[in-house]
Design a protein around this motif. Structure first.
Motif, mmCIF file in Angstrom:
data_model
loop_
_atom_site.group_PDB
_atom_site.id
_atom_site.type_symbol
_atom_site.label_atom_id
_atom_site.label_comp_id
_atom_site.label_asym_id
_atom_site.label_seq_id
_atom_site.Cartn_x
_atom_site.Cartn_y
_atom_site.Cartn_z
ATOM 1 N N ILE A 165 3.038 9.425 9.341
ATOM 2 C CA ILE A 165 3.724 9.314 8.055
ATOM 3 C C ILE A 165 4.105 10.729 7.621
ATOM 4 O O ILE A 165 3.281 11.463 7.074
ATOM 5 C CB ILE A 165 2.815 8.644 7.009
ATOM 6 C CG1 ILE A 165 2.298 7.298 7.539
ATOM 7 C CG2 ILE A 165 3.569 8.436 5.693
ATOM 8 C CD1 ILE A 165 1.293 6.622 6.640
ATOM 9 N N PRO A 166 5.349 11.161 7.874
ATOM 10 C CA PRO A 166 5.736 12.539 7.577
ATOM 11 C C PRO A 166 5.981 12.820 6.105
ATOM 12 O O PRO A 166 6.083 13.978 5.704
ATOM 13 C CB PRO A 166 7.031 12.708 8.387
ATOM 14 C CG PRO A 166 7.591 11.336 8.479
ATOM 15 C CD PRO A 166 6.413 10.407 8.552
ATOM 16 N N GLN A 167 6.102 11.800 5.278
ATOM 17 C CA GLN A 167 6.371 11.952 3.848
ATOM 18 C C GLN A 167 5.699 10.794 3.113
ATOM 19 O O GLN A 167 5.351 9.788 3.730
ATOM 20 C CB GLN A 167 7.878 11.917 3.600
ATOM 21 C CG GLN A 167 8.521 10.641 4.118
ATOM 22 C CD GLN A 167 10.032 10.683 4.081
ATOM 23 O OE1 GLN A 167 10.638 10.086 3.203
ATOM 24 N NE2 GLN A 167 10.659 11.350 5.052
ATOM 25 N N PRO A 168 5.462 10.921 1.794
ATOM 26 C CA PRO A 168 4.855 9.799 1.061
ATOM 27 C C PRO A 168 5.642 8.516 1.288
ATOM 28 O O PRO A 168 6.870 8.515 1.305
ATOM 29 C CB PRO A 168 4.933 10.261 -0.398
ATOM 30 C CG PRO A 168 4.947 11.754 -0.319
ATOM 31 C CD PRO A 168 5.727 12.085 0.918
ATOM 32 N N ALA A 169 4.922 7.416 1.475
ATOM 33 C CA ALA A 169 5.576 6.156 1.807
ATOM 34 C C ALA A 169 4.856 4.993 1.153
ATOM 35 O O ALA A 169 3.651 5.053 0.883
ATOM 36 C CB ALA A 169 5.612 5.952 3.322
ATOM 37 N N THR A 170 5.600 3.931 0.905
ATOM 38 C CA THR A 170 5.055 2.666 0.415
ATOM 39 C C THR A 170 5.484 1.568 1.364
ATOM 40 O O THR A 170 6.648 1.518 1.773
ATOM 41 C CB THR A 170 5.552 2.352 -0.999
ATOM 42 O OG1 THR A 170 5.179 3.415 -1.880
ATOM 43 C CG2 THR A 170 4.947 1.059 -1.512
ATOM 44 N N THR A 171 4.541 0.720 1.732
ATOM 45 C CA THR A 171 4.846 -0.349 2.680
ATOM 46 C C THR A 171 4.327 -1.685 2.160
ATOM 47 O O THR A 171 3.383 -1.742 1.369
ATOM 48 C CB THR A 171 4.206 -0.089 4.054
ATOM 49 O OG1 THR A 171 2.781 -0.078 3.918
ATOM 50 C CG2 THR A 171 4.667 1.236 4.636
ATOM 51 N N ALA A 172 4.966 -2.744 2.621
ATOM 52 C CA ALA A 172 4.467 -4.102 2.417
ATOM 53 C C ALA A 172 4.097 -4.648 3.786
ATOM 54 O O ALA A 172 4.888 -4.555 4.734
ATOM 55 C CB ALA A 172 5.533 -4.972 1.760
ATOM 56 N N ARG B 14 0.841 -1.194 0.000
ATOM 57 C CA ARG B 14 0.000 0.000 0.000
ATOM 58 C C ARG B 14 0.880 1.248 0.000
ATOM 59 O O ARG B 14 1.971 1.256 0.569
ATOM 60 C CB ARG B 14 -0.902 -0.007 1.235
ATOM 61 C CG ARG B 14 -1.962 1.080 1.263
ATOM 62 C CD ARG B 14 -2.948 0.819 2.390
ATOM 63 N NE ARG B 14 -3.700 -0.414 2.166
ATOM 64 C CZ ARG B 14 -4.465 -0.985 3.080
ATOM 65 N NH1 ARG B 14 -4.567 -0.445 4.290
ATOM 66 N NH2 ARG B 14 -5.124 -2.090 2.796
ATOM 67 N N SER B 15 0.398 2.300 -0.666
ATOM 68 C CA SER B 15 1.080 3.590 -0.665
ATOM 69 C C SER B 15 0.272 4.588 0.157
ATOM 70 O O SER B 15 -0.963 4.547 0.162
ATOM 71 C CB SER B 15 1.253 4.111 -2.093
ATOM 72 O OG SER B 15 2.114 3.255 -2.833
ATOM 73 N N PHE B 16 0.974 5.495 0.852
ATOM 74 C CA PHE B 16 0.324 6.433 1.755
ATOM 75 C C PHE B 16 0.794 7.857 1.486
ATOM 76 O O PHE B 16 1.974 8.089 1.186
ATOM 77 C CB PHE B 16 0.653 6.101 3.218
ATOM 78 C CG PHE B 16 0.184 4.750 3.661
ATOM 79 C CD1 PHE B 16 -1.089 4.571 4.178
ATOM 80 C CD2 PHE B 16 1.019 3.651 3.566
ATOM 81 C CE1 PHE B 16 -1.521 3.325 4.593
ATOM 82 C CE2 PHE B 16 0.605 2.402 3.984
ATOM 83 C CZ PHE B 16 -0.675 2.237 4.499
ATOM 84 N N ALA B 17 -0.129 8.793 1.611
ATOM 85 C CA ALA B 17 0.221 10.208 1.624
ATOM 86 C C ALA B 17 0.613 10.582 3.048
ATOM 87 O O ALA B 17 0.304 9.853 3.997
ATOM 88 C CB ALA B 17 -0.970 11.042 1.166
ATOM 89 N N PRO B 18 1.311 11.692 3.230
ATOM 90 C CA PRO B 18 1.663 12.116 4.596
ATOM 91 C C PRO B 18 0.420 12.279 5.466
ATOM 92 O O PRO B 18 -0.590 12.846 5.038
ATOM 93 C CB PRO B 18 2.372 13.449 4.369
ATOM 94 C CG PRO B 18 2.905 13.370 2.972
ATOM 95 C CD PRO B 18 1.881 12.586 2.205
ATOM 96 N N THR B 19 0.487 11.758 6.675
ATOM 97 C CA THR B 19 -0.625 11.874 7.617
ATOM 98 C C THR B 19 -0.077 12.084 9.023
ATOM 99 O O THR B 19 1.059 11.711 9.329
ATOM 100 C CB THR B 19 -1.513 10.609 7.618
ATOM 101 O OG1 THR B 19 -0.714 9.481 8.019
ATOM 102 C CG2 THR B 19 -2.103 10.339 6.249
ATOM 103 N N GLY B 20 -0.913 12.661 9.873
ATOM 104 C CA GLY B 20 -0.554 12.825 11.269
ATOM 105 C C GLY B 20 -0.707 11.529 12.026
ATOM 106 O O GLY B 20 -1.058 10.493 11.451
ATOM 107 N N PRO B 21 -0.453 11.554 13.331
ATOM 108 C CA PRO B 21 -0.527 10.329 14.136
ATOM 109 C C PRO B 21 -1.924 9.712 14.121
ATOM 110 O O PRO B 21 -2.921 10.390 14.336
ATOM 111 C CB PRO B 21 -0.157 10.815 15.546
ATOM 112 C CG PRO B 21 0.609 12.080 15.326
ATOM 113 C CD PRO B 21 -0.015 12.716 14.120
ATOM 114 N N THR B 22 -1.990 8.415 13.851
ATOM 115 C CA THR B 22 -3.239 7.659 13.910
ATOM 116 C C THR B 22 -2.964 6.349 14.634
ATOM 117 O O THR B 22 -1.847 5.828 14.588
ATOM 118 C CB THR B 22 -3.791 7.360 12.505
ATOM 119 O OG1 THR B 22 -2.800 6.656 11.742
ATOM 120 C CG2 THR B 22 -4.155 8.640 11.774
#
Length: 250
Positions: free
Chosen positions: A64-71, A10-18
């Motif tokens: 997520i302070p910057q765009p990220a991709t995770t597995a 999945r790829s994520f846009a920057p987000t605050g704490p969740t």
């Protein structure tokens, strides 16, 4: 019957704490970007080519302070033993990376896994659980009291500037000597050592974000001398900034 384990990317846009809370043991692997994780009073940075292992049913805060991709790979609690800690971040070796990639073929579904897939997920769990016994050094300082947590926040906000301990102490309403004792008791290191670690970890985030030159990153995190920056970076990570960045692609 739900699957014993499954994986997804999945790829994520920057987000605050969740808050993240799942009912399976969770292996979260960063591919690009860097995530910030916090659980049980511990804070971790998750840069590329590293993984976080979270125990089922234990909450974790993710930023997520910057765009990220995770597995991600999730294991049913009856399929594998519990991880040794609620949250651990560690380096992935080539075998673990290959197993994560292979597991990506099986996503969430109702039917059980075929025998080959069960073997692959089981092998990944065995390797990841072993690697988690040697945590990564990218632990971020955390405090318990409101004053220390605010001091950490203020310090982090001023990393690129000439931040002074006396100014931070005044901002949180404590005498410098009192705040110094709080840091030793709650963080386990002096404020100066905390500042140095924060600067290195911010540099790791910059290294993961793009191809900005190391010299530029050193200045952005508050170092006027490249040699001093390299020494501090090597002290924490065991590698130079350039060599550490090279590990992001395996």
């Amino acid at each position: 019957m739900t699957r014993e384990a499954y994986a997804f990317t999945r790829s994520f846009a920057p987000t605050g704490p969740t808050e993240l809370l799942v009912d399976r043991h969770y292996l979260l692997c960063a591919s690009t970007g860097a995530l910030r994780l916090e659980a049980e009073g511990q804070r971790w940075l998750l840069p590329p080519a590293r993984a976080a292992l979270l125990r089922a049913g234990r909450p974790c805060t993710v930023a997520i302070p910057q765009p990220a991709t995770t597995a991600s790979v999730l294991f049913h609690v009856d399929f594998v033993a519990p991880p040794p800690q609620d949250l651990t971040v560690f380096d992935l070796d080539p075998l673990a990376r290959a197993l994560v990639a292979e597991c990506g073929a099986w996503q969430e579904a109702d039917e059980p896994l075929p025998a080959y897939a069960r073997a692959i997920f089981g092998a990944l769990a065995a390797v990841a659980w072993r690697l988690a016994e040697s945590p990564s050094p990218v632990v971020m300082p955390a405090g318990r009291s409101a004053e220390v947590r605010k001091a950490l926040q203020l310090t982090e906000e001023r990393l690129g500037d000439e931040v002074r301990f006396e100014d931070v102490a005044a901002a949180v309403g404590l005498a410098p000597r009192s705040l110094a004792r709080r840091f030793e008791a709650e963080v386990g290191m002096t404020w100066r050592a905390t500042l140095r670690r924060m600067r290195v970890l911010r540099a790791v985030e910059h290294l993961a974000a793009d191809d900005t030159p190391v010299t530029t990153i050193a200045h952005e995190v508050g170092y006027g001398s490249l040699s001093a920056f390299n020494a501090a970076f090597r002290e924490l990570t065991g590698a130079t900034p350039s060599d550490y960045r090279a590990t992001f692609t395996g």
